[in-house]
Each structure stands twice: as structure tokens, then as C-alpha cells.
Enzyme design. Structure first.
Site, PDB file in Angstrom:
ATOM      1  CD  GLU A  16      20.057  78.489  62.133  1.00  0.00           C
ATOM      2  OE1 GLU A  16      21.021  77.790  62.455  1.00  0.00           O
ATOM      3  OE2 GLU A  16      18.994  78.397  62.845  1.00  0.00           O
ATOM      4  CG  HIS A  30      14.008  74.320  65.271  1.00  0.00           C
ATOM      5  ND1 HIS A  30      13.827  73.724  63.967  1.00  0.00           N
ATOM      6  CD2 HIS A  30      15.163  74.667  65.297  1.00  0.00           C
ATOM      7  CE1 HIS A  30      15.031  73.772  63.281  1.00  0.00           C
ATOM      8  NE2 HIS A  30      15.820  74.368  64.201  1.00  0.00           N
ATOM      9  CD  GLU A  72      19.191  74.686  66.902  1.00  0.00           C
ATOM     10  OE1 GLU A  72      20.297  74.501  66.598  1.00  0.00           O
ATOM     11  OE2 GLU A  72      18.524  75.533  66.396  1.00  0.00           O
ATOM     12  NE  ARG A 119      15.254  77.332  59.598  1.00  0.00           N
ATOM     13  CZ  ARG A 119      15.856  76.188  59.882  1.00  0.00           C
ATOM     14  NH1 ARG A 119      15.953  75.328  59.032  1.00  0.00           N
ATOM     15  NH2 ARG A 119      16.567  76.047  61.070  1.00  0.00           N
TER      16      ARG A 119
END
Ligand code: LER
Ligand code: MN
Length: 271
Positions: free
Chosen positions: A248, A188, A152, A219
Site C-alpha cells: 500500500e 505507521h 488499523e 511510503r
């Protein structure tokens, strides 16, 4: 595309009975919301009764697509890029425990924050070479166990190396194992990738992606910020991506509300 959401089980502070109880309650909730899976972020997978986990996932017909390993670095301080060999060995040993667990439930293991950050005694160059040599050891074990590792790219504010998709693809190609694929996290991607090129780049690397994480630009739940999920997910949908995308996010106002609102929003986009 299958949809899951990340949760921990607090296995380090609980007994086996309460871990399974927590897991069953989560599966019950997620199944009622129509989720396909639950991704587990774990610290000590060996403390969990794997047979009971299997019974629960079988009874709810739910899958555990991936195991998050980042707390190994956050809580224990072990990392694959550490310049200290003892610490690196501990991180590799911990990854092998996740791989053992994953092989029993047909899950994948995430290589993200466990790469660590470099300390005063290291450098970007040393860190990268430590990560590559540690990763080769993890991959050998994962191949023997039939488990896929997910690499990741993580933004520069959380980690020092492999922040971008391009660098991560280069590493995956250098390692050259079918058991190492890419995990793309929308958060990201939003922070690190060039908005002018990213959409075409994603089209060209779709076939290397084994898992997706979804969080908006703040987020929080998809739909609460300004990331273009429609553009992002449609690239994967058009390419025939049939693996999981996991929510997430910061779980606020609550796990339940994030699970519910994210699922509704994603279904609107994907249908
Ligand atoms: C882990 O999947 C991740 O995305 C990191 O940024 C940890 O928060
Ligand atoms: Mn992620």
C-alpha cells in the site's frame, strides 16, 4: 505469507462494464507477476457487479483479502468518531455495505481512516467513545455476516486517535470479538512506534494480526527507503503468519513498476 497490492476501481465514476474490465486487466497483470491477491480500496461497493467479480477471481485464482474504506471519510466526510449522530449513522451504514460485499468474496473490511478526525464540537475523549459505540454496531453486523473487521493504527498526521499498536490492542480487547483483529501497516509502525521496543512488541501481538500493509519509510515501494522489512516480516514468518501482506504505497513511478519491484524485493526477503 500471501502477497497482494492495493488498487481502486474508480467504481463511482464508471459503469459496471468498465469496472469489470479494469478489474480483469489488474488481475491479469498481478497474476503474471505471481501475486496471490488484490486488495480493493472502494468508495461505493454496491455499484460493483459482485457475480462478475467472483467469476474473474475464480478464473485467475486470485483473492481479494481486504476492502479499504478510508475514502468514505475522505470523499463523503462520514466517520465513526463524528460527534454528529447522523454522520456516524451514515458511516456505519457505509461499513455495512462493505461487509455485504466482503461476505460474498470472503474478504475482510478495514477500519482505518473511516474513524475520522475530531471537529470543533468534539474532543479526544468524545471521539474515542463515539468510535467504540459505532464499532460495536459494525461488529454486530460483521459477526452476523461472518466477516472479519481489521482495526488499523494510523499515524498522528492523518488521524487523531488510535495511532499506536498498544492503544489499538486495548480497544480490540475491550470490544472482545473474534471478528475484530489488528492490521499492522509498516509505514505507521515506522512513524509511531518506539524503535527500541517495537520488535519485541510485535512478537507478542503477532497472533492478533489479521492483515498487513507494506510501505517503506518514504511510503514508496518496499526497498526504496530505510524500513527494516527483513526484521519486520521475519517476525511474522517465524510466528507462522499465513494471511496477506498488501503493498500500500504511493504508486510512483507507476502501479506496474511498484507491483513488480515490490514483489521481487519481498520474495528475496521471504525466501
Ligand atoms: C490506510 O490503510 C492507511 O494506511 C491510511 O494511512 C490511508 O492512507
Ligand atoms: Mn494502511
Amino acid at each position: 505469507m500471501l502477497i497482494s497490492i492495493v488498487s481502486g476501481l474508480d467504481e463511482s465514476n464508471s459503469n459496471k462494464e468498465s469496472i469489470i474490465k479494469k478489474f480483469s486487466i489488474l488481475c491479469h497483470l498481478l497474476k503474471s507477476l505471481d501475486y496471490d491477491g488484490i486488495e480493493l480500496s472502494l468508495l461505493e461497493p454496491e455499484k460493483i457487479d459482485i457475480m462478475q467479480i467472483r467469476e474473474v477471481i475464480d478464473s485467475y485464482q486470485i483473492r481479494i483479502p481486504a476492502l479499504g474504506t478510508g475514502s468514505t471519510y475522505i470523499r463523503f466526510g462520514y466517520s465513526l468518531g463524528d460527534n454528529n449522530e447522523v454522520n456516524r449513522e451514515k458511516a456505519i451504514d457505509r461499513i455495512n455495505k462493505y461487509v455485504d460485499f466482503a461476505s460474498e468474496i470472503k474478504s475482510k473490511v478495514i477500519i482505518g481512516l473511516i474513524r475520522g478526525r475530531y471537529k470543533y464540537d468534539s474532543s479526544p475523549k468524545k471521539e474515542k467513545s463515539n468510535i467504540i459505540s459505532s464499532l460495536k454496531r459494525c461488529i454486530a453486523f460483521a459477526e452476523d455476516s461472518g466477516v472479519e473487521l481489521l482495526f488499523e493504527p494510523i499515524n498522528r498526521f492523518e488521524i487523531d486517535s488510535y495511532n499506536t499498536i498498544r492503544e489499538s490492542i486495548e480497544l480490540i480487547e475491550e470490544i472482545g470479538s473474534e471478528n475484530l483483529t489488528l492490521l499492522i501497516d509498516s509505514f505507521h509502525t515506522y512513524l509511531e512506534e518506539d524503535p527500541f521496543f517495537i520488535w519485541d512488541d510485535l512478537k507478542s501481538i503477532c497472533n492478533k494480526v489479521g492483515h498487513i500493509h507494506l510501505a517503506d519509510s518514504n511510503r514508496r515501494a518496499p526497498g526504496s527507503g530505510h524500513f527494516d522489512f527483513k526484521g519486520f516480516l521475519n517476525i511474522f514468518k517465524k510466528a507462522g503468519y499465513n494471511q496477506f501482506a498488501s503493498i500500500e504505497t504511493i504508486m510512483k513511478p507507476s502501479f506496474e513498476e511498484v507491483a513488480k519491484s515490490s514483489f521481487e524485493y519481498l520474495k528475496l526477503i521471504l525466501n
